[in-house]
Motif scaffolding. Structure first.
Motif, PDB file in Angstrom:
ATOM      1  N   ARG A 146      52.606   1.271  37.987  1.00 32.31           N
ATOM      2  CA  ARG A 146      52.363   1.460  36.561  1.00 32.31           C
ATOM      3  C   ARG A 146      52.346   0.106  35.836  1.00 32.31           C
ATOM      4  O   ARG A 146      51.500  -0.149  34.989  1.00 32.31           O
ATOM      5  CB  ARG A 146      53.452   2.380  35.976  1.00 32.31           C
ATOM      6  N   ARG A 147      53.268  -0.749  36.199  1.00 30.07           N
ATOM      7  CA  ARG A 147      53.330  -2.077  35.562  1.00 30.07           C
ATOM      8  C   ARG A 147      52.102  -2.924  35.912  1.00 30.07           C
ATOM      9  O   ARG A 147      51.581  -3.657  35.078  1.00 30.07           O
ATOM     10  CB  ARG A 147      54.627  -2.802  35.961  1.00 30.07           C
ATOM     11  N   VAL A 148      51.659  -2.811  37.153  1.00 24.97           N
ATOM     12  CA  VAL A 148      50.461  -3.565  37.570  1.00 24.97           C
ATOM     13  C   VAL A 148      49.247  -3.081  36.775  1.00 24.97           C
ATOM     14  O   VAL A 148      48.463  -3.889  36.266  1.00 24.97           O
ATOM     15  CB  VAL A 148      50.217  -3.425  39.094  1.00 24.97           C
TER      16      VAL A 148
ATOM     17  N   MET B  19      63.588  -3.756  51.350  1.00 31.77           N
ATOM     18  CA  MET B  19      62.559  -4.740  51.647  1.00 31.77           C
ATOM     19  C   MET B  19      61.162  -4.128  51.765  1.00 31.77           C
ATOM     20  O   MET B  19      60.171  -4.773  51.530  1.00 31.77           O
ATOM     21  CB  MET B  19      62.879  -5.466  52.974  1.00 31.77           C
TER      22      MET B  19
ATOM     23  N   SER C 242      58.061  -1.343  50.881  1.00 35.15           N
ATOM     24  CA  SER C 242      57.618  -0.709  49.649  1.00 35.15           C
ATOM     25  C   SER C 242      57.559   0.804  49.854  1.00 35.15           C
ATOM     26  O   SER C 242      56.734   1.491  49.289  1.00 35.15           O
ATOM     27  CB  SER C 242      56.257  -1.276  49.229  1.00 35.15           C
TER      28      SER C 242
ATOM     29  N   ILE D 182      56.230   0.108  39.907  1.00 37.61           N
ATOM     30  CA  ILE D 182      55.471  -1.143  40.015  1.00 37.61           C
ATOM     31  C   ILE D 182      53.981  -0.879  39.804  1.00 37.61           C
ATOM     32  O   ILE D 182      53.306  -1.626  39.094  1.00 37.61           O
ATOM     33  CB  ILE D 182      55.696  -1.803  41.391  1.00 37.61           C
TER      34      ILE D 182
ATOM     35  N   THR E 200      60.206   3.454  43.148  1.00 37.42           N
ATOM     36  CA  THR E 200      59.987   2.041  42.868  1.00 37.42           C
ATOM     37  C   THR E 200      58.496   1.737  42.910  1.00 37.42           C
ATOM     38  O   THR E 200      57.964   1.033  42.058  1.00 37.42           O
ATOM     39  CB  THR E 200      60.722   1.189  43.923  1.00 37.42           C
ATOM     40  N   ASP E 201      57.837   2.266  43.934  1.00 41.09           N
ATOM     41  CA  ASP E 201      56.419   2.046  44.105  1.00 41.09           C
ATOM     42  C   ASP E 201      55.630   2.508  42.878  1.00 41.09           C
ATOM     43  O   ASP E 201      54.744   1.805  42.393  1.00 41.09           O
ATOM     44  CB  ASP E 201      55.942   2.827  45.335  1.00 41.09           C
TER      45      ASP E 201
END
Lengths: 93, 195
Positions: free
Chosen positions: B14-16, B1, B3, B12, B8-9
């Protein structure tokens, strides 16, 4: 049928981490996601209700595994795909 | 739940960044506009605003009556929530009643009066449990209420937001509005603390 976000009264989520965190964001990308949300909404690319619906439509497992702003980002991407702004898979490695 | 997972951080993040670049190329956003939007989200939103409303209510009975009758109009008198389509309802703690606020569906919250919400407010644990076992949840926050105190839980919605008017602490008769405002905590305005 209730969607996964409708958790009121559900049991099994465990103890509450009551830490009084005063930082609005815990990573830079979280702030960028809020910026994206506000900018795209202001341009009428989607509205608040569509955005809320996109979060609440996430598959339950994905919803529960995602952090708060990760849900925002997932919803923004889903809406942009639905509106034809973003090609599916465009952000993948 | 949380960050807190770095891998994972990073994924994300990179995708943002990639989405930002794509939208910039399409001319839909600029980095500057994003910065402005982030600043606007944070600017003028603070629990100090809610504290100021409470201190005014504690020191001005006529204001308190207006605040409880029509929270939206009363906070607008102090310059908050101008132009907002949302309705604010202010709920008052008394010797026999304690109020606590939640958004079971997500995270609705009076941002302007409280600043960005704490993580726990958005957590499934808080949202699911406070409506079922509020006394136990408040105990986890360190608030032990007498058995005779009734607890009312208010579930926020897209249209209606809630603010708790805490009880004024004893021994504060001589304090001015600013000093009183300094005593008001964010948790007291949500109802997970008393003063």
């Amino acid at each position: 049928m209730a969607r996964i976000n409708d958790v009121g009264g559900t049991q099994g989520f465990g103890a509450i981490d009551t830490t009084d965190d005063t930082e609005p964001f815990h990573a830079d990308w979280e702030a960028r996601v809020v910026g994206l949300y506000n900018t795209l909404r202001a341009q009428g690319i989607f509205n608040t209700n569509e955005f809320r619906d996109a979060i609440e439509s996430m598959p339950p497992g994905e919803y529960l595994a995602a952090s708060y702003y990760e849900r925002w980002f997932t919803a923004i991407c889903a809406l942009l795909e639905r509106k034809g702004v973003l090609e599916p898979g465009a952000l993948d490695d | 739940m949380t960050s807190g997972d770095h891998h994972t951080d990073a994924t994300i993040a990179r995708r943002v960044r990639r989405l930002e670049t794509l939208l910039e190329e399409k001319g839909l956003i600029t980095g500057e506009r994003l910065d402005e939007a982030i600043d606007a989200f944070l600017a003028e939103s603070s629990p100090a605003n809610g504290a100021r409303v409470v201190a005014r209510a504690w020191t001005d009975d006529a204001y308190r009556a207006r605040l409880l009758a029509d929270g939206t109009a009363a906070v607008r008198e102090l310059g908050y929530m101008e132009g907002s389509f949302q309705r604010l309802r202010v709920v008052e703690n008394t010797a026999s009643r304690h109020n606590v606020v939640v958004c079971t569906l997500c995270s609705c919250y009076p941002l302007r009066l409280l600043g960005p919400s704490p993580s726990w407010y958005k957590s499934e644990a808080y949202r699911s449990r406070v409506v079922r076992e509020p006394r136990e949840v408040l105990r986890e926050f360190g608030l032990e209420l007498p058995p005779g105190t009734d607890i009312t839980v208010w579930d926020s919605s897209a249209e209606t937001r809630y603010l708790v008017l805490p009880r004024r602490p004893e021994g504060t008769e001589g304090l001015g509005e600013e000093e009183l405002a300094a005593l008001v905590t964010r948790n007291a305005l949500i109802g997970t603390a008393a003063l």
